[in-house]
Design a protein around this motif. Structure first.
Motif, PDB file in Angstrom:
ATOM      1  N   PRO A  25      49.807  52.748  82.470  1.00 56.91           N
ATOM      2  CA  PRO A  25      48.896  52.921  83.784  1.00 56.91           C
ATOM      3  C   PRO A  25      48.498  54.161  83.874  1.00 56.91           C
ATOM      4  CG  PRO A  25      51.408  53.154  83.797  1.00 56.91           C
ATOM      5  CD  PRO A  25      51.178  52.687  82.371  1.00 56.91           C
ATOM      6  N   LEU A  26      47.474  54.295  84.614  1.00 60.49           N
ATOM      7  CA  LEU A  26      47.014  55.824  85.152  1.00 60.49           C
ATOM      8  C   LEU A  26      47.484  56.045  86.530  1.00 60.49           C
ATOM      9  CD1 LEU A  26      43.258  54.919  84.724  1.00 60.49           C
ATOM     10  CD2 LEU A  26      44.667  56.412  83.338  1.00 60.49           C
ATOM     11  N   TYR A  27      48.004  57.416  86.293  1.00 54.77           N
ATOM     12  CA  TYR A  27      48.619  58.071  87.472  1.00 54.77           C
ATOM     13  C   TYR A  27      47.705  58.929  88.278  1.00 54.77           C
ATOM     14  CZ  TYR A  27      52.769  56.191  85.369  1.00 54.77           C
ATOM     15  OH  TYR A  27      53.889  55.277  84.760  1.00 54.77           O
ATOM     16  N   GLU A  28      46.438  58.992  87.820  1.00 52.38           N
ATOM     17  CA  GLU A  28      45.644  60.210  88.538  1.00 52.38           C
ATOM     18  C   GLU A  28      45.080  59.613  89.965  1.00 52.38           C
ATOM     19  OE1 GLU A  28      41.909  62.574  86.927  1.00 52.38           O
ATOM     20  OE2 GLU A  28      41.727  60.417  86.858  1.00 52.38           O
ATOM     21  N   THR A  29      45.238  60.191  91.021  1.00 51.61           N
ATOM     22  CA  THR A  29      44.914  59.467  92.470  1.00 51.61           C
ATOM     23  C   THR A  29      43.403  60.245  92.517  1.00 51.61           C
ATOM     24  OG1 THR A  29      45.769  61.445  93.597  1.00 51.61           O
ATOM     25  CG2 THR A  29      47.130  59.802  93.015  1.00 51.61           C
ATOM     26  N   GLU A  30      42.735  59.681  93.734  1.00 57.28           N
ATOM     27  CA  GLU A  30      41.505  60.105  94.334  1.00 57.28           C
ATOM     28  C   GLU A  30      41.687  61.680  94.437  1.00 57.28           C
ATOM     29  OE1 GLU A  30      37.496  60.403  95.004  1.00 57.28           O
ATOM     30  OE2 GLU A  30      38.637  58.772  94.101  1.00 57.28           O
ATOM     31  N   GLN A  31      42.759  62.069  95.266  1.00 56.45           N
ATOM     32  CA  GLN A  31      42.976  63.417  95.603  1.00 56.45           C
ATOM     33  C   GLN A  31      43.090  64.514  94.316  1.00 56.45           C
ATOM     34  OE1 GLN A  31      42.937  64.813  98.626  1.00 56.45           O
ATOM     35  NE2 GLN A  31      43.501  66.674  97.912  1.00 56.45           N
ATOM     36  N   ASP A  32      43.772  63.886  93.165  1.00 61.53           N
ATOM     37  CA  ASP A  32      43.642  64.428  92.168  1.00 61.53           C
ATOM     38  C   ASP A  32      42.416  64.862  91.568  1.00 61.53           C
ATOM     39  OD1 ASP A  32      46.382  64.441  91.810  1.00 61.53           O
ATOM     40  OD2 ASP A  32      46.653  62.531  90.795  1.00 61.53           O
ATOM     41  N   ARG A  33      41.369  63.629  91.477  1.00 67.72           N
ATOM     42  CA  ARG A  33      39.952  63.785  90.992  1.00 67.72           C
ATOM     43  C   ARG A  33      39.022  64.696  92.085  1.00 67.72           C
ATOM     44  NH1 ARG A  33      41.210  58.591  89.871  1.00 67.72           N
ATOM     45  NH2 ARG A  33      40.073  57.860  91.712  1.00 67.72           N
ATOM     46  N   LYS A  34      39.440  64.738  93.277  1.00 73.19           N
ATOM     47  CA  LYS A  34      38.598  65.769  94.336  1.00 73.19           C
ATOM     48  C   LYS A  34      39.062  67.082  93.796  1.00 73.19           C
ATOM     49  CE  LYS A  34      38.143  64.571  98.348  1.00 73.19           C
ATOM     50  NZ  LYS A  34      38.384  64.388  99.816  1.00 73.19           N
ATOM     51  N   ARG A  35      40.319  67.393  93.603  1.00 73.34           N
ATOM     52  CA  ARG A  35      40.896  68.888  93.545  1.00 73.34           C
ATOM     53  C   ARG A  35      40.429  69.463  92.093  1.00 73.34           C
ATOM     54  NH1 ARG A  35      46.281  67.206  95.381  1.00 73.34           N
ATOM     55  NH2 ARG A  35      46.726  67.002  92.901  1.00 73.34           N
ATOM     56  N   GLU A  36      40.105  68.284  90.955  1.00 77.35           N
ATOM     57  CA  GLU A  36      39.433  68.761  89.670  1.00 77.35           C
ATOM     58  C   GLU A  36      38.138  68.622  89.856  1.00 77.35           C
ATOM     59  OE1 GLU A  36      40.214  65.702  86.857  1.00 77.35           O
ATOM     60  OE2 GLU A  36      42.193  65.952  86.601  1.00 77.35           O
ATOM     61  N   SER A  37      37.366  68.148  90.869  1.00 77.79           N
ATOM     62  CA  SER A  37      35.917  68.416  91.059  1.00 77.79           C
ATOM     63  C   SER A  37      35.612  69.827  91.525  1.00 77.79           C
ATOM     64  CB  SER A  37      35.602  67.303  91.740  1.00 77.79           C
ATOM     65  OG  SER A  37      34.040  67.643  92.206  1.00 77.79           O
ATOM     66  N   ASN A  38      36.859  70.259  92.757  1.00 76.30           N
ATOM     67  CA  ASN A  38      36.652  71.631  93.034  1.00 76.30           C
ATOM     68  C   ASN A  38      36.799  72.631  92.057  1.00 76.30           C
ATOM     69  OD1 ASN A  38      36.004  70.444  95.712  1.00 76.30           O
ATOM     70  ND2 ASN A  38      38.106  70.450  96.414  1.00 76.30           N
ATOM     71  N   ALA A  39      37.836  72.404  91.235  1.00 77.01           N
ATOM     72  CA  ALA A  39      38.018  73.408  90.398  1.00 77.01           C
ATOM     73  C   ALA A  39      36.948  73.711  89.293  1.00 77.01           C
ATOM     74  CB  ALA A  39      39.308  72.941  89.311  1.00 77.01           C
ATOM     75  N   ILE A  40      36.015  72.542  88.622  1.00 74.29           N
ATOM     76  CA  ILE A  40      35.135  72.841  87.958  1.00 74.29           C
ATOM     77  C   ILE A  40      33.927  73.315  88.729  1.00 74.29           C
ATOM     78  CG2 ILE A  40      34.251  70.544  88.275  1.00 74.29           C
ATOM     79  CD1 ILE A  40      34.766  72.480  84.891  1.00 74.29           C
ATOM     80  N   ALA A  41      33.857  73.147  90.015  1.00 72.24           N
ATOM     81  CA  ALA A  41      32.607  73.658  90.890  1.00 72.24           C
ATOM     82  C   ALA A  41      33.039  75.079  90.944  1.00 72.24           C
ATOM     83  CB  ALA A  41      32.690  72.982  92.143  1.00 72.24           C
ATOM     84  N   ARG A  42      34.090  75.613  91.021  1.00 74.09           N
ATOM     85  CA  ARG A  42      34.215  77.034  90.957  1.00 74.09           C
ATOM     86  C   ARG A  42      34.031  77.696  89.653  1.00 74.09           C
ATOM     87  NH1 ARG A  42      38.028  75.431  94.918  1.00 74.09           N
ATOM     88  NH2 ARG A  42      39.384  74.984  93.448  1.00 74.09           N
ATOM     89  N   PHE A  43      34.540  77.229  88.539  1.00 77.18           N
ATOM     90  CA  PHE A  43      34.115  77.422  87.090  1.00 77.18           C
ATOM     91  C   PHE A  43      32.723  77.684  87.057  1.00 77.18           C
ATOM     92  CE2 PHE A  43      33.644  76.715  82.668  1.00 77.18           C
ATOM     93  CZ  PHE A  43      34.664  77.592  82.155  1.00 77.18           C
ATOM     94  N   ALA A  44      31.960  76.694  87.444  1.00 75.96           N
ATOM     95  CA  ALA A  44      30.401  76.313  87.376  1.00 75.96           C
ATOM     96  C   ALA A  44      29.886  77.449  87.978  1.00 75.96           C
ATOM     97  CB  ALA A  44      29.901  75.033  87.724  1.00 75.96           C
ATOM     98  N   ASP A  45      30.286  77.962  89.272  1.00 77.58           N
ATOM     99  CA  ASP A  45      29.751  79.006  90.004  1.00 77.58           C
ATOM    100  C   ASP A  45      29.915  80.533  89.254  1.00 77.58           C
ATOM    101  OD1 ASP A  45      28.908  77.172  92.004  1.00 77.58           O
ATOM    102  OD2 ASP A  45      30.683  77.615  93.365  1.00 77.58           O
ATOM    103  N   ARG A  46      31.025  80.308  88.575  1.00 79.80           N
ATOM    104  CA  ARG A  46      31.180  81.552  88.131  1.00 79.80           C
ATOM    105  C   ARG A  46      30.339  81.758  86.510  1.00 79.80           C
ATOM    106  NH1 ARG A  46      31.146  85.612  85.748  1.00 79.80           N
ATOM    107  NH2 ARG A  46      32.902  87.052  85.054  1.00 79.80           N
ATOM    108  N   TYR A  47      30.499  80.807  85.956  1.00 80.21           N
ATOM    109  CA  TYR A  47      29.775  80.612  84.630  1.00 80.21           C
ATOM    110  C   TYR A  47      28.439  80.179  84.667  1.00 80.21           C
ATOM    111  CZ  TYR A  47      33.962  82.791  82.975  1.00 80.21           C
ATOM    112  OH  TYR A  47      35.006  83.430  83.075  1.00 80.21           O
ATOM    113  N   THR A  48      27.482  80.467  85.404  1.00 72.53           N
ATOM    114  CA  THR A  48      26.016  79.932  85.504  1.00 72.53           C
ATOM    115  C   THR A  48      25.306  79.718  84.316  1.00 72.53           C
ATOM    116  OG1 THR A  48      25.096  82.051  86.144  1.00 72.53           O
ATOM    117  CG2 THR A  48      26.006  80.635  88.248  1.00 72.53           C
TER     118      THR A  48
END
Length: 143
Positions: free
Chosen positions: A1-24
């Motif tokens: 089973p997959l335990y990843e939730t929609e909230q988990d995906r949203k937090r991951e998306s926010n994290a990668i967005a911060r990474f992308a903002d730093r490493y343009t």
């Protein structure tokens, strides 16, 4: 089973967005949902890195080490090596984001059986890699 939730995906998306903002210099692209990496960082039409994103609901200073599946890290090293890319682990804690080359992580890790016993899923218990959090490069500290 997959335990990843929609909230988990949203937090991951926010994290990668911060990474992308730093490493343009990189263009960040999401990998298909069941791919072995979460994202890839492209530079000059080549894959520069495969990135695994994890989020935690504790602060980065609550524990001195970070633990993750050794198998997951080994898989990311393998796919990155096949592309001539760098395997990267990006972790979002409640207070900040940090990243580390998975090769550096593994070189400094201790290995032990671990995982989640509370779900009674035998697939959640495996060999884990544990490394000091102070090896991570924190986005907030890189001005």
């Amino acid at each position: 089973p997959l335990y990843e939730t929609e909230q988990d995906r949203k937090r991951e998306s926010n994290a990668i967005a911060r990474f992308a903002d730093r490493y343009t210099q990189f263009t960040i692209e999401a990998m298909p949902r069941h791919h072995r990496a979460d994202y890839k960082a492209m530079q000059d039409d080549k894959v520069a890195a495969f990135i695994e994103v994890k989020t935690r609901t504790c602060s980065s200073d609550q524990y001195s080490t970070y633990t993750i599946s050794k198998k997951k890290l080994d898989t990311l090293v393998e796919i990155a090596d096949n592309e001539g890319a760098v395997p990267v682990l990006l972790v979002q804690w409640t207070d900040q984001s940090g990243w580390i080359s998975i090769n550096k992580y593994l070189a400094n890790a201790k290995f032990k059986e671990g995982g989640r016993w509370d779900r009674r899923d035998p697939m959640d218990v495996e060999i884990m890699a544990e490394a000091p959090i102070n090896l991570f490069k924190f986005l907030s500290q890189e001005a």
